[in-house]
Write an enzyme that holds these catalytic residues in place. Sequence first.
Site, PDB file in Angstrom:
ATOM      1  N   HIS A 124       0.833  -1.206   0.000  1.00 44.38           N
ATOM      2  CA  HIS A 124       0.000   0.000   0.000  1.00 44.38           C
ATOM      3  C   HIS A 124       0.874   1.266   0.000  1.00 44.38           C
ATOM      4  O   HIS A 124       1.881   1.326   0.698  1.00 44.38           O
ATOM      5  CB  HIS A 124      -0.895  -0.015   1.238  1.00 44.38           C
ATOM      6  CG  HIS A 124      -1.998   1.008   1.206  1.00 44.38           C
ATOM      7  ND1 HIS A 124      -1.896   2.215   1.847  1.00 44.38           N
ATOM      8  CD2 HIS A 124      -3.211   0.988   0.598  1.00 44.38           C
ATOM      9  CE1 HIS A 124      -3.014   2.901   1.660  1.00 44.38           C
ATOM     10  NE2 HIS A 124      -3.828   2.188   0.901  1.00 44.38           N
ATOM     11  N   SER A 325     -10.116 -14.376  -2.023  1.00 46.91           N
ATOM     12  CA  SER A 325     -10.057 -12.929  -2.230  1.00 46.91           C
ATOM     13  C   SER A 325     -11.320 -12.428  -2.923  1.00 46.91           C
ATOM     14  O   SER A 325     -11.857 -13.085  -3.818  1.00 46.91           O
ATOM     15  CB  SER A 325      -8.832 -12.572  -3.073  1.00 46.91           C
ATOM     16  OG  SER A 325      -8.884 -11.210  -3.430  1.00 46.91           O
TER      17      SER A 325
HETATM   18  C1  LIG Z   1      -6.741  -0.033   2.473  1.00 49.20           C
HETATM   19  C2  LIG Z   1      -5.398  -0.551   2.756  1.00 49.20           C
HETATM   20  C3  LIG Z   1      -4.528   0.099   3.631  1.00 49.20           C
HETATM   21  C4  LIG Z   1      -4.842   1.430   4.225  1.00 49.20           C
HETATM   22  O1  LIG Z   1      -5.901   1.360   5.091  1.00 49.20           O
HETATM   23  P1  LIG Z   1      -6.702   2.675   5.511  1.00 49.20           P
HETATM   24  O2  LIG Z   1      -7.705   2.085   6.429  1.00 49.20           O
HETATM   25  O3  LIG Z   1      -7.247   3.271   4.261  1.00 49.20           O
HETATM   26  O4  LIG Z   1      -5.739   3.579   6.199  1.00 49.20           O
HETATM   27  C5  LIG Z   1      -3.320  -0.475   3.899  1.00 49.20           C
HETATM   28  N1  LIG Z   1      -2.967  -1.647   3.343  1.00 49.20           N
HETATM   29  C6  LIG Z   1      -3.771  -2.304   2.503  1.00 49.20           C
HETATM   30  C7  LIG Z   1      -3.321  -3.615   1.926  1.00 49.20           C
HETATM   31  C8  LIG Z   1      -5.007  -1.781   2.168  1.00 49.20           C
HETATM   32  O5  LIG Z   1      -5.787  -2.428   1.299  1.00 49.20           O
END
Ligand SMILES: *Cc1c(COP(=O)(O)O)cnc(C)c1O
Length: 380
Positions: A124, A325
């Site tokens: 991410h 998934s």
């Molecule tokens: C959505 C997501 C995040 C970030 O999460 P938030 O709740 O938007 O801060 C981090 N890692 C992955 C794999 C995600 O899908």
Amino acid sequence: MDAARKTPDQVTQRLDELYRRLQDAAASQAGYPCNQLFDYSELYRFLGLSINNVGDPFHNSNFWVNTHEFEREVVNGFAFLMGMEPERCWGYVTHGGTEGNMYGLYLARELYPDGLVYFSEDTHYSVLKTMHILNTRSIMIKSRESGEIDYDDLRETVRIHRDVPGIVLANIGTTMKGAVDDVPRIRGIFRDLAMTDYYIHADAALSGMILPFVEEPQPHRFEDGYHSIAVSGHKMIGAPLPCGIVLAKRDSVARIARAIEYVGVLDTTLSGSRNAFTPLILWYALKRSGLSGFRKAVAAALAVADYAVARFNDNGIPAWRHKNSLTVVFPKPPHSVTEKWQIAVYRDIAHIITMPHVTRATVDAIVADCAAALQQGDCS
Ligand SMILES: *Cc1c(COP(=O)(O)O)cnc(C)c1O
């Protein structure tokens, strides 16, 4: 800026317009993993109070207008889902996955100040920002085509740097492809290299609320070898406010705890004042759904994901998904389609995520739009 005071009618009208726009946008939202199906109306009365969860939920505080008791139950519930004994587990309700990952990496950095952080290309985007904030050294590792971390590249990179502790951010469900990094295999790399100083943080933003509820899950439990894990609350569970949970080993957290006299709390969390309403949301969702409720919701959503793959394929569009998934990956359609359904794209791929509010009818409409665009040769 128009700072003039509005009449009550004008204010209401603006809010009504906004509400209608948001309702429409929520219904056609298929590209992001935010479940829109929930009802927390029983909790609305708590919005009439200024509640605040400042401090460690497991420690006394001088400020009593909090929901720490419910927050602890949420932490224990997630500890159960991840197979950790509550006595060895610590955690709190965060503002979302980003904060949970930052917390895990912060703990790792405090334990191993000279540690090097490794994460895959498919990680991410927020993790790179966290690296800047924590000012830790990091190395991006190649991904396989599947979206999983490339274990050979990881092994080779760690081997070259085996004189410093290794910190891995493992993806339990990548954002774009829903790929799951193999935590036992990553741990095996450190074992093979005879490295004992390492830390694995699991980013399980979406799949952390899927894998505990399927028959044949990929490794996602504490015993599989990670030291902390972050899960989002507003993704699979669904919430009107962003939230999440982070779990860590109690003894890791003891290293960073500082007692603060002003509020009489233990300052273990990243934020000072913290949301006291989101723990209620998560508590309510866990207690109302229970294991069986989540099992059902996950099974239903996976069935819709299967349906989506089949419908795309029937129409000559090579869509696929990983085992367990909800992320259905397919070639990037034209802008008109991605905009209409709020579909996330990355390079030449796109995905829809069959969260519980995404129905088969929605899937049919999306597939029809993609197929029509394909036929028109529309590549705009
Ligand atoms: C959505 C997501 C995040 C970030 O999460 P938030 O709740 O938007 O801060 C981090 N890692 C992955 C794999 C995600 O899908």
